[in-house]
Design a protein around this motif. Structure first.
Motif: not given
Length: 122
Positions: A19-37
């Motif tokens: 199981r892979l995890s990915c966390a976005a850090s910083g002052s984020i309001f929204s993210i349209k698309v998240m994915g894996w390549y």
């Protein structure tokens, strides 16, 4: 500064799971698309799975039925559950976020993680 931090890669035997995890850090309001390549040695980077916010996920044909992508929007985190792994799944897996709206930035950002190595071998 907005960045993606991945975890969960490693060595697994054929037929195993990771199981892979990915966390976005910083002052984020929204993210349209998240994915894996992923990118295997000597090959081009290819889409594994992506998940637009509020929409159904999209998978590469090679992983359909084996991999599952999920998101936790409250935590700006995306996961990739990989089952029935095959040697051909061996690659560096990159987290990707597109359409990122963050504080002190104009427009949308596109961000890549640093990559995490998945090796499927007996």
């Amino acid at each position: 500064q907005v960045q993606l931090v991945e975890s969960g890669g490693g060595l697994v035997q054929p037929g195993g799971s990771l199981r892979l995890s990915c966390a976005a850090s910083g002052s984020i309001f929204s993210i349209k698309v998240m994915g894996w390549y992923r990118q295997a040695p000597g090959k081009q980077r290819e889409l594994v799975a992506r998940m637009p916010s509020g929409s159904s996920p999209i998978y590469a044909d090679s992983v359909k039925g084996r991999f599952t992508i999920s998101r936790d929007n409250a935590k700006n985190t995306v996961y990739l559950q990989m089952n029935s792994l095959k040697p051909e799944d061996t690659a560096v897996y990159y987290c990707h976020a597109d359409g990122v709206v963050a504080a002190m930035t104009a427009g949308y950002l596109e961000i890549w993680g640093q990559g995490t190595l998945v090796t499927v071998s007996s």
